[in-house]
Design a protein around this motif. Structure first.
Motif, PDB file in Angstrom:
ATOM      1  N   ALA A  16       0.786  -1.228   0.000  1.00  0.00           N
ATOM      2  CA  ALA A  16       0.000   0.000   0.000  1.00  0.00           C
ATOM      3  C   ALA A  16       0.820   1.281   0.000  1.00  0.00           C
ATOM      4  CB  ALA A  16      -0.945   0.002   1.196  1.00  0.00           C
ATOM      5  N   CYS A  17       2.023   1.229   0.549  1.00  0.00           N
ATOM      6  CA  CYS A  17       2.848   2.434   0.611  1.00  0.00           C
ATOM      7  C   CYS A  17       4.313   2.016   0.656  1.00  0.00           C
ATOM      8  CB  CYS A  17       2.492   3.272   1.836  1.00  0.00           C
ATOM      9  SG  CYS A  17       2.751   2.411   3.404  1.00  0.00           S
ATOM     10  N   PRO A  18       5.229   2.914   0.294  1.00  0.00           N
ATOM     11  CA  PRO A  18       6.645   2.563   0.386  1.00  0.00           C
ATOM     12  C   PRO A  18       6.982   2.067   1.797  1.00  0.00           C
ATOM     13  CG  PRO A  18       6.391   4.606  -0.826  1.00  0.00           C
ATOM     14  CD  PRO A  18       5.030   4.264  -0.250  1.00  0.00           C
ATOM     15  N   GLY A  45       3.937  -1.978 -11.033  1.00  0.00           N
ATOM     16  CA  GLY A  45       4.751  -0.775 -11.116  1.00  0.00           C
ATOM     17  C   GLY A  45       5.903  -0.747 -10.119  1.00  0.00           C
ATOM     18  N   TYR A  46       6.123  -1.827  -9.410  1.00  0.00           N
ATOM     19  CA  TYR A  46       7.268  -1.960  -8.509  1.00  0.00           C
ATOM     20  C   TYR A  46       7.705  -3.416  -8.547  1.00  0.00           C
ATOM     21  CZ  TYR A  46       3.762  -3.851  -5.336  1.00  0.00           C
ATOM     22  OH  TYR A  46       2.740  -4.597  -4.800  1.00  0.00           O
ATOM     23  N   GLU A  47       8.854  -3.739  -7.993  1.00  0.00           N
ATOM     24  CA  GLU A  47       9.417  -5.089  -8.065  1.00  0.00           C
ATOM     25  C   GLU A  47       8.857  -5.958  -6.936  1.00  0.00           C
ATOM     26  OE1 GLU A  47      11.331  -2.297  -8.610  1.00  0.00           O
ATOM     27  OE2 GLU A  47      11.332  -2.691 -10.759  1.00  0.00           O
ATOM     28  N   CYS A  68       8.248  -6.129 -13.121  1.00  0.00           N
ATOM     29  CA  CYS A  68       6.915  -5.727 -12.636  1.00  0.00           C
ATOM     30  C   CYS A  68       6.448  -4.376 -13.172  1.00  0.00           C
ATOM     31  CB  CYS A  68       6.888  -5.678 -11.114  1.00  0.00           C
ATOM     32  SG  CYS A  68       6.497  -7.245 -10.356  1.00  0.00           S
ATOM     33  N   LYS A  69       7.342  -3.583 -13.690  1.00  0.00           N
ATOM     34  CA  LYS A  69       6.912  -2.287 -14.220  1.00  0.00           C
ATOM     35  C   LYS A  69       6.171  -2.454 -15.534  1.00  0.00           C
ATOM     36  CE  LYS A  69      10.090   0.341 -11.639  1.00  0.00           C
ATOM     37  NZ  LYS A  69       9.929   1.498 -10.921  1.00  0.00           N
ATOM     38  N   ALA A  99       5.399   1.382  -4.163  1.00  0.00           N
ATOM     39  CA  ALA A  99       4.173   0.684  -3.792  1.00  0.00           C
ATOM     40  C   ALA A  99       3.075   1.035  -4.781  1.00  0.00           C
ATOM     41  CB  ALA A  99       3.744   1.081  -2.383  1.00  0.00           C
ATOM     42  N   ASN A 100       1.972   0.284  -4.712  1.00  0.00           N
ATOM     43  CA  ASN A 100       0.797   0.586  -5.515  1.00  0.00           C
ATOM     44  C   ASN A 100      -0.416  -0.044  -4.837  1.00  0.00           C
ATOM     45  OD1 ASN A 100      -1.242   0.922  -7.355  1.00  0.00           O
ATOM     46  ND2 ASN A 100      -0.070   0.192  -9.118  1.00  0.00           N
TER      47      ASN A 100
END
Length: 175
Positions: A16-18, A45-47, A68-69, A99-100
């Motif tokens: 959910a968040c960095p 959008g992140y690994e 993942c991007k 995160a996403n």
């Protein structure tokens, strides 16, 4: 907070968040291996990846989707773990920087029977003895046979041969 995860159970969550890390606890019975599947329907959008730790916080397995991007995650990993017991699965962004929350992941675990009759034999300290009745004779030669299986990527099977000669000989191994 660690979430208990039972064999055959699937969870849906998101990074959910960095810095968000999702920890799961799983019990592995004796004579089994662990199958971990981590998926995302879309490219988050992140690994996205996971790590497996033992109860002493030793890292045993690591898998990351480096693409993942641009594409969804579809990791399917079988892991032969050293002993029965408690293991922890950490799902996270590879560097905790991205995160996403709009891109959920699905994590599922299965406990599967390890059919290798020689386990545990994953390191020299737990090697399967090929000469259980004492040293093998170098003068007459001897044929030693063991049947095993490779239960997962990274499953090392070690065997120990005790030789009864000090002058040397030839060890011929066939796989």
């Amino acid at each position: 907070v660690t979430t208990n995860l039972s064999a055959g159970q699937t969870v849906n969550a998101a990074i959910a968040c960095p810095g968000d890390q999702d920890w799961y606890r799983v019990e592995l019975p004796e004579g089994n291996l662990l199958r971990v599947q981590l998926q995302s329907v879309e490219a988050p959008g992140y690994e996205l990846g996971f790590k497996i730790f033992d109860a002493a916080d030793n890292l045993l397995v690591e898998e990351v989707n480096r693409s993942c991007k641009v594409m969804p995650t579809a990791i399917d990993r079988f892991a032969v773990l050293p002993v029965a017991g408690t293991y922890y699965i950490l799902v996270q962004d590879d560097d905790d920087a991205e995160a996403n929350p709009e891109s959920p992941y699905t994590l599922s675990v299965e406990v599967l029977r390890d059919d290798d009759p020689n386990e545990p034999n994953n390191d020299p300290g737990t090697a399967t003895e090929l000469t259980p009745n004492g040293p093998a004779s170098c003068a007459t030669g001897v044929e030693l046979t063991k049947v095993g299986t490779i239960g997962s990527p990274g499953d090392n099977d070690w065997y120990r041969v005790e030789l009864g000669c000090a002058t040397g000989g030839i060890l011929d191994a066939e796989l």
